[in-house]
Design an enzyme around this catalytic site. Structure first.
Site, PDB file in Angstrom:
ATOM      1  N   SER A 188     -44.400  17.401  49.039  1.00 21.12           N
ATOM      2  CA  SER A 188     -44.623  16.465  50.131  1.00 21.12           C
ATOM      3  C   SER A 188     -43.879  16.994  51.354  1.00 21.12           C
ATOM      4  O   SER A 188     -42.801  17.573  51.224  1.00 21.12           O
ATOM      5  CB  SER A 188     -44.105  15.077  49.744  1.00 21.12           C
ATOM      6  OG  SER A 188     -44.355  14.176  50.774  1.00 21.12           O
ATOM      7  N   ASN A 223     -42.918  16.024  55.584  1.00 15.44           N
ATOM      8  CA  ASN A 223     -43.002  14.956  56.574  1.00 15.44           C
ATOM      9  C   ASN A 223     -43.948  15.344  57.716  1.00 15.44           C
ATOM     10  O   ASN A 223     -44.466  16.472  57.763  1.00 15.44           O
ATOM     11  CB  ASN A 223     -41.603  14.555  57.056  1.00 15.44           C
ATOM     12  CG  ASN A 223     -40.951  15.642  57.888  1.00 15.44           C
ATOM     13  OD1 ASN A 223     -41.514  16.724  58.067  1.00 15.44           O
ATOM     14  ND2 ASN A 223     -39.767  15.347  58.394  1.00 15.44           N
ATOM     15  N   ALA A 239     -43.285  18.405  59.729  1.00 16.38           N
ATOM     16  CA  ALA A 239     -43.639  19.633  59.028  1.00 16.38           C
ATOM     17  C   ALA A 239     -45.144  19.788  58.942  1.00 16.38           C
ATOM     18  O   ALA A 239     -45.672  20.894  59.029  1.00 16.38           O
ATOM     19  CB  ALA A 239     -43.034  19.615  57.640  1.00 16.38           C
ATOM     20  N   ARG A 240     -45.823  18.678  58.806  1.00 20.49           N
ATOM     21  CA  ARG A 240     -47.278  18.764  58.687  1.00 20.49           C
ATOM     22  C   ARG A 240     -47.885  19.331  59.956  1.00 20.49           C
ATOM     23  O   ARG A 240     -48.920  19.987  59.914  1.00 20.49           O
ATOM     24  CB  ARG A 240     -47.873  17.379  58.397  1.00 20.49           C
ATOM     25  CG  ARG A 240     -47.604  16.979  56.958  1.00 20.49           C
ATOM     26  CD  ARG A 240     -48.262  15.679  56.609  1.00 20.49           C
ATOM     27  NE  ARG A 240     -47.562  15.088  55.457  1.00 20.49           N
ATOM     28  CZ  ARG A 240     -48.010  14.032  54.778  1.00 20.49           C
ATOM     29  NH1 ARG A 240     -49.133  13.442  55.136  1.00 20.49           N
ATOM     30  NH2 ARG A 240     -47.337  13.574  53.766  1.00 20.49           N
ATOM     31  N   GLU A 273     -48.376   3.647  46.576  1.00 22.24           N
ATOM     32  CA  GLU A 273     -49.687   3.375  47.153  1.00 22.24           C
ATOM     33  C   GLU A 273     -50.345   2.255  46.349  1.00 22.24           C
ATOM     34  O   GLU A 273     -50.315   2.294  45.113  1.00 22.24           O
ATOM     35  CB  GLU A 273     -50.523   4.663  47.048  1.00 22.24           C
ATOM     36  CG  GLU A 273     -51.808   4.633  47.789  1.00 22.24           C
ATOM     37  CD  GLU A 273     -52.561   5.948  47.596  1.00 22.24           C
ATOM     38  OE1 GLU A 273     -52.036   6.854  46.924  1.00 22.24           O
ATOM     39  OE2 GLU A 273     -53.679   6.044  48.109  1.00 22.24           O
TER      40      GLU A 273
END
Lengths: 1168, 206
Positions: free
Chosen positions: A413, A415, A418-419, A474
């Protein structure tokens, strides 16, 4: 091909040369050749001081340390002389041990002084075990280039660090002082310091209250928040974590080996918590703690450490971890996968409570327009971690188990910062580093995830009763029918989530699951979006198809090839075309999705379809044993998961990924690479979660693949056709073997019978007797049949086998263990006998040896009560059973035959057996008698010679011979009784021998009270010579049995009993097999009995030879093998063997024209 | 096989001959005379056995055993030997089936009993390897049968298939190792091994 392929027939059997007495056969066998190895006494190593350099150094180091210690106590801290400013009783350098390399400023002596004063240690000689820091001013180029080899992974620090630490009066991170040269170390620095930030909180807070106590750290591989990647955080620069590397390398090594025993890696490191001086833990203050890296810190003194610590303790006490366990411990996917169970447990009351309200809400659906909220935490795995690192919020951060910048660990994953750099989940760390060099990589913290997930769901459940958990972060909420506006609910939830968890969540609100899901995607990060039904079409029109759930690469590629990129384009395609191209289900789905139609409803409770575990990483086997070990552990894992869910499965599927032929080395380190998968499943009749059963089946399936274990890259085991374990338990009663058995048993032994059967069954399957666990038994589909068969046997003659009168002892023993075992007499001996012998032995153990009694008794198939078996000594019975088993003709398995032939094994047992007294060793007090017995044997030999030499004589002569050797004793009492005609024809030396021995015989005769001999029955006496020769074996039971029974010799009585018990068709070899325990009694008997036994046995065996030589050499051979075997423990049998062997050999050469490889055994000299 | 032959001896002979075919193949396999690829696993009497894949080999074994049938039936066959020779055609090992068919037996043959008894041979054969001796190089093998009497009608086609053997004899009585014996009326079969006596002169003066 055979060149001489024509078959040939000889017109006659070849004329065999006739053989004289096998005098040449007496090849003396020298047993136990005197190979006494002169044991050279070990040269005792005199422990001279400093025998070698190593001990010298050890001693020297010890002295130096003692000196240092002495200096330290006098110099400062120990004397409590000062350093109030440190606030630390042990000094700031406690736990630090430096080694000074080369010239430094200040000098090494000064540094030593500092260490002395402030609780540190100073090593004069480098050892990677004792040194924590290497201090040096500069390094030569060669060392610089190969820093790792030089430093052994320890930090190499400038001396300035020591000074600065003193100035700051606390232990600073050595990172900034590391001997530079490599630039990329700096970015790493920061990362790692922040990295363990959250961990620091507890310990640093703690440090403030109870300052500077030792922290015990269990480097327990199971605790590592590190996936089995093994290349965790390898630092390539001279960064401050060099010391970590050491640990990491160890761990790496551990993981590299699948079967590594992680226990050995338990390290205990002591270090002092830095005097945190009330400052919020800064990355720098943490840096020396980062030494522990990803390891969890277990502070036994710290009661304030919350659940993290507590759970760690649990983990750290666990021992014997293994790869599978470790793998799943550190697997994020596993965390997510198993999270649902925990969730369900945690919220079970809410989930079940929902059921009742289900109908109500369903009614509401009709009235209200459905509104679904999809809540998703924003980059959950990252944000949970970085909530403790506020300074990282706007930095690119990713979560991954490995921080090796060149590694192939996958980022799980990242953040949003970073994406933006293009770092996504699934990117290899090295690629991520390439596109975002200052990416901060943090490890997982599963406890935190767990905690946040729980908070998250608590909030959701608070606001809505219909929650469908998709994952730990989720969920779908069905707020249909709620009075509040869905958007308001969503924002409330989001706000509360942020307040509670300090992590943000996004929400999508729409009319169905699909749209809510899509809405969330566009709402991210930290936002919410509502898609009203009228805007659906607009929203979808430009949505790339890839965004739709359920569309993966394969479908996407297909769509792309048809120029379908957006939902709008797909909208144009008729349903039929989609169905044609993609199959009915996917086609349907696509058609619906691009229209924003989703008929799924929020389902609170989702039925679990399968339970399994799969490992596709790090699978490398060297041999089948490795693989089996792994399978065993995998089964354990699956079994635990099944039990965790309270489920049992009927179908067991094993999936094996094997390397594709010619596949390159996997891109990912220890990954599976290019693989082809094979899978096979086996359905068992009754659901199971039993680990042994799983193991058995898994191994079975694995074997059926016939794959090279070296090529295996992944193994998965899945259970489907799940049933709740409660149901399967109940169902078991109806259809399981046990109940079937019990219904056929009538008496009170019912229950115990069941248990035994269960035990038997368990034994068959190799189960460690899980007595009360019904589900464990039914796995054995194949065994079941067998048992069914044997049991039906058992049923058919239970009446017969119930011999309560026979066994008072059995019943007594039964009463003692009444709850667990069936009475002996309830056991079906036929079944027992058919069981493998080790099981019989085990059962025999349980019955304290009485089972073997029973087995032998049962072979009699009568109801005679017996007294003889009671004399049988217990430990011997083991061999008895074995022998009896081998003897009973169950030659179905080759193993048994081997057993029968394996002469080496059993005698060992017997000789080891304390109860088997070697009769050869037990001195007969009557020496004379002994001698005479020996002479007797010799004479018996002679008699046999006589027979052989007369083989060619007329029938009449033969009759003569038998009459001499048969009805009377072997030798006539005097010469006058000897058949003159026979004597006449004997060779001179034999004649002389006989004459010489006769006086001795007379003496025996004198001392005998009851002359023993067989009376030839009249009916037999005058019939054909052949019958006369074997009259002892006539009748059923044979004539000799009666003779033995009335004999004075206890040994013979016992043999007769054995025969009587064994049933009518028993072979002599079988009886011989079972006489082992009787052998001890022989030695105790008097000389008359001894003689009698010798004569009678000789007679019986001689006649047996005559009887069987034409038809069953094998049986005779077996008999002689047994005799030979027993000859080591029984002189009687040795003599019987020696006396009958010549006849056997002679008969062999007469009928078969050859000899057996048996020879006369020389008696041990000096024994009498 | 002639199914109509229902005399106990005929029945027995049929079973026995079939068994011999399997057993001889097993022996040849066991000795490793041919590479193991020359055999395939089969199930006979519910035992895993090996069958020769090479048509010539299986043909030879089949013809030999089938050729025995009439003689076995009449009780003429005393022994069937599977003889392994060294390169000088001196026997080094003999597997001997000693057969006795009770000619006066008239009741019905329990084929199951018979098969059960014979099966034990096959099982035992599979584990008899340690009893045997390794073959020297250049070895050969053949099947010979010892008859109790010469076939009466030598004009018989079947009888003519058999030619007198010129197998060299051992001078010394051989060493015998029994492998298996069975007795199931009317048939008695014994299988044993013969090895040359250790005192046997190595070269028979040839």
């Amino acid at each position: 091909m055979n060149s001489r392929s024509s078959s040939r027939a000889a017109s006659n059997g070849p004329a065999f040369p006739s053989f004289s007495a096998p005098s040449g056969d007496s090849r003396k066998r020298s047993r136990n050749p005197p190979t006494t190895n002169p044991q050279r006494p070990l040269r005792s190593k005199t422990k001279a001081p400093f025998a070698d350099f190593r001990s010298y150094m050890v001693e020297k180091n010890r002295k130096l340390r003692a000196q240092f210690q002495a200096d330290a106590t006098t110099s400062s801290l120990g004397a409590g002389s000062g350093h109030a400013d440190s606030g630390d009783e042990k000094g700031i350098f406690h736990g630090v041990s430096i080694f000074v390399d080369g010239l430094t400023i200040p000098s090494s002596q000064e540094l030593r002084g500092y260490m002395l004063k402030h609780g540190g240690r100073f090593e004069n000689y480098f050892s990677k075990h004792t040194v924590t820091h290497i201090i040096c001013g500069n390094l030569p180029d060669s060392k610089m280039r190969n820093l790792r080899a030089f430093s052994h992974g320890l930090p190499v620090v400038r001396p300035q660090w020591v000074l600065d630490c003193l100035a700051a009066n606390r232990l600073l991170s050595c990172a900034p002082y590391q001997l530079g040269g490599l630039v990329n170390g700096t970015c790493k620095q920061q990362k790692l310091s922040t990295y363990f930030h959250h961990q620091g909180i507890s310990s640093c807070n703690d440090a403030r209250t109870t300052v500077n106590h030792d922290v015990k750290i269990d480097v327990d591989p199971k605790q590592l928040v590190l996936p089995p990647e093994g290349q965790c955080f390898r630092c390539d620069g001279p960064s401050g974590q060099a010391s970590e590397e050491l640990e990491c390398m160890k761990v790496e090594k551990l993981y590299g080996e699948i079967n590594a025993n992680p226990e050995s890696t338990d390290l205990e490191v002591k270090f002092s918590v830095p005097p945190a001086s009330g400052v919020i833990p800064t990355p720098l203050s943490m840096i020396n703690k980062s030494y522990m890296g990803h390891q969890k810190i277990h502070e036994s003194l710290d009661s304030s450490v919350n659940c993290i610590g507590a759970s760690n303790q649990v983990h750290s006490t666990l021992t014997d971890p293994n790869f599978v366990e470790n793998y799943f411990k550190s697997s994020r996917l596993h965390f997510i996968g198993t999270w649902r169970n925990r969730y369900r447990k945690r919220f079970s009351n809410l989930l079940t409570g929902y059921k009742s309200s289900n109908e109500k809400t369903n009614c509401c659906v009709a009235k209200h327009k459905a509104s679904i909220i999809h809540v998703d935490m924003d980059c959950f795995f990252v944000s949970v971690i970085i909530r403790n690192f506020p300074d990282l919020v706007d930095k690119p951060v990713a979560v991954c188990h490995s921080n090796n910048p060149r590694g192939t660990a996958e980022i799980s994953s990242a953040n949003y910062v970073a994406r933006n750099y293009g770092v996504k989940a699934g990117t290899f760390v090295r690629d991520a580093k390439a596109c975002c060099p200052h990416l901060v990589i943090l490890p997982y913290d599963f406890e935190a995830y767990e905690e946040v997930a729980e908070q998250f769901y608590s909030i959701l459940h608070k606001h809505c009763s219909k929650v469908q958990a998709l994952s730990c972060d989720e969920a779908f909420l069905d707020v249909t029918g709620c009075d509040d506006d869905p958007e308001e609910i969503a924002s409330m939830i989001r706000k509360e989530i942020e307040d509670t968890t300090r992590c943000t969540a996004s929400a999508g609100i729409a009319g169905n699951l699909l749209l809510a899901y899509l809405a969330t995607r566009s709402a991210k990060p930290n936002g919410q979006r509502f898609i009203p039904s009228e805007k659906v079409e607009d929203y979808l029109k430009d949505l790339p198809v890839m965004a739709l759930p359920g569309i993966g690469y394969a479908t996407y590629e297909k769509l792309k090839s048809r120029q379908i990129q957006t939902c709008g384009q797909m909208y144009m395609i008729p349903k039929e075309a989609l169905q044609k191209d993609f199959g009915i289900r996917i086609g349907d789905m696509l058609w619906n999705y691009c229209r924003g139609i989703d008929n799924r409803t929020v389902e609170v409770v989702q039925e679990r379809k399968s339970v399994g575990a799969e490992v596709n990483w790090g699978i490398r086997f060297n041999n089948l044993t490795d693989c089996h070990h792994f399978l065993v552990n995998l089964c354990k894992e699956v079994s635990l998961r099944l039990q965790g869910c309270g489920l049992q499965g009927r179908a067991i599927t094993l999936k094996v990924k094997k390397r594709k032929k010619g596949a390159a080395k996997p891109l990912k380190f220890m990954g599976c690479g290019d693989c082809e998968s094979v899978s096979r499943s086996i359905t068992v009749p009754v659901a199971t979660d039993n680990v042994v059963a799983l193991q058995r089946i898994a191994k079975q399936i694995f074997a059926s693949f016939h794959v090279d274990v070296k090529e295996v890259r992944g193994i998965g085991l899945h259970m489907t056709k799940l049933e709740s374990s409660d149901i399967s338990r109940k169902g078991h009663v109806d259809n399981a073997l046990e109940s079937w058995l019990s219904s056929s048993t009538v008496d009170t032994g019912k229950k115990s019978e069941q248990i035994t059967c269960a035990d038997k069954q368990c034994d068959n399957g190799g189960l460690p007797l899980p007595n009360g666990e019904p589900q464990s038994r039914c796995i054995y589909g194949s065994n079941q049949q067998d048992l069914g068969k044997s049991k039906s046997l058992c049923d058919s003659d239970t009446g017969y086998n119930c011999l309560p009168d026979k066994d008072a002892r059995c019943c007594r023993s039964y009463e003692m263990r009444a709850s667990a075992l069936p009475r002996l007499c309830d056991l079906d001996i036929d079944v027992v006998k058919d069981l493998p012998r080790d099981i019989v032995l085990e059962m025999d153990d349980i019955y304290e040896g009485e089972l073997s009694d029973l087995i032998r008794k049962s072979e009699k198939k009568g109801s005679r009560s017996s007294s003889c078996s009671s004399s049988v000594s217990l430990p011997n019975e083991d061999t008895n059973v074995i022998d009896g088993y081998i003897a009973s003709g169950h030659v179905d398995s080759p193993e048994l035959d081997l057993g029968a032939k394996d002469k080496g094994k059993l005698p060992v047992r017997e000789t080891l057996n304390p109860k088997t007294v070697d009769p050869c060793r037990s001195k007969n007090p009557n020496k004379k008698a002994q001698v005479s017995v020996l002479e007797n044997v010799k004479s018996v030999e002679r008699t046999c010679l006589k027979i052989q030499s007369h083989n060619s004589c007329s029938r009449l002569n033969e009759l003569h011979i038998t009459s001499t050797m048969g009805p009377q004793q072997l030798m006539p009492a005097s010469l006058s009784q000897a058949d003159a005609s026979v004597l006449e024809q004997l060779p001179e030396d034999v004649k002389a021998d006989i004459c010489g021995f006769l006086p001795v015989h007379r003496k025996i005769k004198v001392c005998k009270d009851v002359p023993f001999g067989f009376d030839v029955p009249n009916s037999v006496k005058h019939s054909s010579p052949w019958y006369t020769k074997s009259y002892l074996w006539l009748g059923s039971p044979p004539f000799w049995v009666e003779k033995f029974k009335i004999s004075n010799s206890y040994f013979l009585n016992a043999i007769a009993m054995l025969y009587a018990e064994s049933g009518k068709d028993i072979l002599l070899s079988s009886i011989l097999q079972s006489i082992t325990p009787l052998l001890s009694s022989v030695s105790e008997s008097s000389c008359e009995e001894y003689d009698e036994a010798l004569h009678s046995l000789h007679e019986v065996i001689s006649q047996y030879i005559v009887l069987k030589i034409g038809s069953d050499v094998e049986e005779l051979y077996n008999c002689f093998c047994f005799l030979k075997r027993f000859s080591t423990v029984s002189k009687l049998l040795l003599r019987v063997y020696n006396s009958t062997l010549p006849l056997f050999q002679a008969s062999m050469s007469e009928i078969y024209g050859g000899k057996l490889r048996l020879s006369v055994i020389r008696e041990k000299p000096g024994e009498e | 096989m002639d199914r109509k032959n229902t005399s106990p001896q005929g029945e027995t002979a049929r079973v026995l001959v079939e068994f011999l075919e399997v057993a001889i193949t097993s022996i040849v396999f066991l000795k490793g005379f041919y590479p193991s690829e020359a055999f395939e696993r089969r199930r006979y009497m519910n035992v895993v056995v090996h069958r020769a894949r090479h048509p010539q080999l299986s043909g030879y074994i089949h013809s030999v055993t089938a050729g025995l049938l009439p003689f076995v039936q009449k009780g003429l066959v005393e022994r069937v030997n599977v003889i392994f020779y060294d390169n000088e055609h001196v026997p080094v090992e003999k597997f001997i089936f000693k057969i006795i068919v009770n000619q006066s037996y008239n009741s019905k043959v329990e084929e199951n009993d018979l098969e059960f008894a014979l099966r034990a041979f096959l099982i035992k054969l599979t584990i008899a390897e340690p009893l045997t001796k390794p073959l020297p190089s250049g070895s050969s093998w053949e099947v010979t049968a010892y008859f109790r009497a010469l076939p009466q009608d030598s004009s018989n086609k079947e009888a003519r298939m058999w030619v007198p053997t010129d197998t060299k004899q051992w001078l010394q009585p051989p060493d015998i190792t029994p492998i298996k014996s069975m007795s199931s009326e009317p048939l008695k079969v014994q299988l044993y091994l013969e090895h040359p006596n250790p005192s046997e002169p190595k070269n028979l003066g040839v």
